[in-house]
Design a protein around this motif. Sequence first.
Motif, PDB file in Angstrom:
ATOM      1  N   TRP A 108       0.851  -1.170   0.045  1.00 54.79           N
ATOM      2  CA  TRP A 108      -0.032  -0.033   0.026  1.00 54.79           C
ATOM      3  C   TRP A 108       0.705   1.249  -0.062  1.00 54.79           C
ATOM      4  CZ3 TRP A 108      -4.722   0.309  -1.341  1.00 54.79           C
ATOM      5  CH2 TRP A 108      -5.490   1.537  -1.045  1.00 54.79           C
ATOM      6  N   GLU A 109       1.831   1.360   0.764  1.00 54.77           N
ATOM      7  CA  GLU A 109       2.674   2.813   0.936  1.00 54.77           C
ATOM      8  C   GLU A 109       4.196   2.390   1.350  1.00 54.77           C
ATOM      9  OE1 GLU A 109       2.015   6.942   3.362  1.00 54.77           O
ATOM     10  OE2 GLU A 109       0.813   5.226   3.534  1.00 54.77           O
ATOM     11  N   VAL A 110       4.874   3.041   0.888  1.00 56.70           N
ATOM     12  CA  VAL A 110       6.301   2.997   1.215  1.00 56.70           C
ATOM     13  C   VAL A 110       6.781   4.236   2.193  1.00 56.70           C
ATOM     14  CG1 VAL A 110       8.714   2.823   0.567  1.00 56.70           C
ATOM     15  CG2 VAL A 110       7.095   1.620  -0.835  1.00 56.70           C
ATOM     16  N   LEU A 111       7.452   4.138   3.424  1.00 55.88           N
ATOM     17  CA  LEU A 111       7.656   5.431   3.827  1.00 55.88           C
ATOM     18  C   LEU A 111       9.117   5.758   4.114  1.00 55.88           C
ATOM     19  CD1 LEU A 111       5.073   4.460   7.057  1.00 55.88           C
ATOM     20  CD2 LEU A 111       4.806   5.852   4.876  1.00 55.88           C
ATOM     21  N   GLU A 112      10.034   4.674   3.902  1.00 51.81           N
ATOM     22  CA  GLU A 112      11.423   5.030   3.738  1.00 51.81           C
ATOM     23  C   GLU A 112      11.974   4.497   2.478  1.00 51.81           C
ATOM     24  OE1 GLU A 112      13.123   6.552   5.772  1.00 51.81           O
ATOM     25  OE2 GLU A 112      11.781   6.688   7.734  1.00 51.81           O
ATOM     26  N   ALA A 113      12.904   5.130   2.089  1.00 50.14           N
ATOM     27  CA  ALA A 113      13.589   4.803   0.740  1.00 50.14           C
ATOM     28  C   ALA A 113      14.708   3.575   1.019  1.00 50.14           C
ATOM     29  CB  ALA A 113      14.082   5.790  -0.031  1.00 50.14           C
TER      30      ALA A 113
END
Length: 387
Positions: A260-265
């Motif tokens: 759903w979502e990426v919060l850190e690279a």
Amino acid sequence: MKYGRLIIGILTVSAALWIIVGEQTAGASADAVVNAPVVTIRAPVAGNLKMAGRQFGSRVSRGEVLASIEDPLVDRVRLNDLLLEERLEAAAQAQIATLLSDMQAVRAKLAERTGVDRERRLEELREQLAHAEARLAILEADGTAAEPEDQQLLDAVAHDVDRLPGEPRLEALVLDHARERVEILRIALQAAEANVFLREGHNVEQRLLDLDQQIAVLKSRHREAQERKAAVRERADRERIRVNNLTGGELQSTVEGLFWEVLEADGVNVQRGDPLLRLVDCQATLVTVSVTERVYNGLTVGQPATFRLGGTSDVHDATVARLAGAGAATVYGNMAVAPSQRHLERYDVALIVPALRQAGTESCLIGRTGRAFFDIRPLDGLRNLFR
């Protein structure tokens, strides 16, 4: 005929009005959205994040590896000390095992040689006793004193190595010495038959007992070494787990759902507890709807309902699971689809639709809209007929 047509017309209009009014006044939602909770994957330890590229909305399975964290600066000194101690304990155990094996081999060889020596010694004593008894019988049968010419015969039958210098060689002394010799040999033979050898150098039973005692001590030390090694290994395993937890490792999906979502690279250094990813749990799918105050006040948790996806004719059975009321923005903090402002101005209701949960990730319809119905409508029978 004229009145018949009038009656039919009145009935038709009444039925149409009943259907229209019934359909419009039945309890229904203003809008309904397929929703699901969002699971946040956090960093278990501090370290460098490695994350493979993945498209948003892609399917993920429970246990699937999503990323990994590695901390190259974790302290391994204690683990290395325990591993060294474990190897030292293993070396001590191996040394004791070698000594035990060698001593058991020596004991086996000595026992074997003792058996052979015992048989030969018994034969020797029996032979000596037989000849001594024969000599005694000869001396007892000949009662005359020994003449000088019989000196050579006396010297042959009398073992008087313990005779004092200048002691006269008398027949009585020779006879007494022969009797003594027979008794000594009998005692030695009885002792030998009981595995006790009186002659110096033949009492090996004591040596075997000493070896048995030493073997028992080595076995006890070997068991102690095994326990010590096991204790050190257990401590090393616990320390290894602690170090591995601090080092990091793979991050796995805890749900069946969607990426759903990426919060850190990828490649950044993260701290323990930092949020990294968000996943949608498709197995916990529910439908969030908003209704009017009149409809809301007539609902109860566990009440049956129906749900129809927009653009389809499929109607699914549902159950009222939550009545959050007006202004229910806080209950959407961990949901995939946030409510609109218009939704929050009405009364929030959550429905469980088993058909949507059982569809799996391949049919995870997060974000799809539809309508929910809470009352029986005039055309429900017709709808059920064409399902």
